[in-house]
Scaffold this motif. Structure first.
Motif: not given
Length: 327
Positions: A155-157, A287-289, A314-318
């Protein structure tokens, strides 16, 4: 007769030397660029997933999600491992070495430190193991120096913590005084989450009176925040870089008799913080799943084993979670 014996001895010596060289070549091939690995009879690649502390509910969720994903795919052998605490770098190095010894096809790592794990990953790469980085971004400079190209799935923390901190800023209003509980200083996501919180504080007109690490740990966060509450009795909010530290923070706030007067913004959305979201002690988390992040990392690893390439990030959701979402 002696001449015949001499020729026989020479032939025997040559055969023994050839056998020795063949044995050395086979051993060397297993640690080269993957060409020397024996193909499994079932054709299933082995993927190692190395996480941080499995005492942290976030990584327990990640492990469970990874195992369910591997079972659903049915096309790989997954080996999962974690470490004793969030700063157990040696434990992760040992796990990487086991993957090399086991001749794994791919390794998916959530590193405890963004620089210290690059060298052992370099050894894994030389052994022909495909590498994927999840959760905590490895240091770009260290990767470049090691000549490693490792995709990051995560994610983009900074954006996640900014959004969580924004909820706290709206709750406190301009002029509110807050402290930050930082994660492990060697981890990129700790630095990114701190930066996101600082941005939220600046945009929302909050004053950050102190910022200190508690290394992601609950007990350490209790001690650190207890000292902060004593040193700054007028603070109104805590920006906590993960939910494990938040559990310690909530306990410290209660022990100091400040429940209802000091609230917390957090990150990770583990089940253990839901009661505090419901009663308002925690105003937000992110939530970063974890399960999906692990599944995505495994998919990228399998793609690499098959010769494919993924993007550098590979960006994941937040997603921000508040009391209204806690059910």
């Amino acid at each position: 007769m002696n001449r015949k014996l001499s020729r026989a001895a020479a032939v025997t010596s040559s055969l023994l030397l050839a056998a020795a060289l063949a044995g050395c070549g086979q051993e060397g091939g297993s640690t080269a660029a993957g060409g020397g690995k024996d193909k499994k009879k079932d054709g299933r690649p082995t993927v190692c997933l190395i996480m941080k502390s499995l005492g942290n509910e976030f990584f327990q969720t990640m492990q469970k999600g990874a195992e369910e994903h591997a079972k659903k795919l049915g096309t790989l052998d997954l080996k999962t491992s974690g470490i004793q605490n969030e700063t157990d770098i040696d434990g992760q190095v040992a796990a990487i070495n086991r993957c090399i010894t086991d001749q794994a096809d791919a390794l998916v790592l959530a590193p405890a430190d963004s620089r210290a794990l690059v060298a052992p990953l370099g050894r894994a790469a030389k052994a022909g193991i495909k590498l994927v980085n999840i959760d905590v971004k490895l240091d770009d400079g260290a990767l470049k120096a090691a000549k490693l190209d490792v995709p990051f799935v995560g994610p983009d923390n900074a954006e996640g913590s900014r959004l969580s901190g924004e909820v706290l800023a709206k709750k406190l209003g301009k002029g509110g005084k807050v402290v930050i509980l930082e994660g492990n200083p060697g981890a990129a996501n700790a630095q990114q989450r701190k930066a996101g919180y600082e941005r939220a504080a600046k945009d929302g007109g909050l004053t950050v009176v102190e910022s200190k690490t508690a290394h992601w740990e609950t007990d350490e966060a209790y001690t650190v925040l207890s000292n902060m509450l004593t040193a700054h009795p007028d603070i109104q909010g805590v920006m906590s870089s993960n939910d494990s530290m938040t559990l310690g923070a909530v306990k410290a706030i209660g022990a100091a008799g400040r429940k209802g007067k000091v609230v917390v913004a957090s990150f990770d959305n583990i089940a253990a913080v839901k009661p505090y979201l419901k009663d308002g002690q925690v105003v937000s988390t992110v939530d970063q799943f974890a399960a999906k992040q692990a599944a995505d990392g495994i998919d990228v690893a399998l793609k690499a084993v098959d010769g494919g390439r993924s993007g550098a990030w590979v960006k994941t959701d937040v997603k921000v979670v508040t009391g209204a979402d806690a059910g």
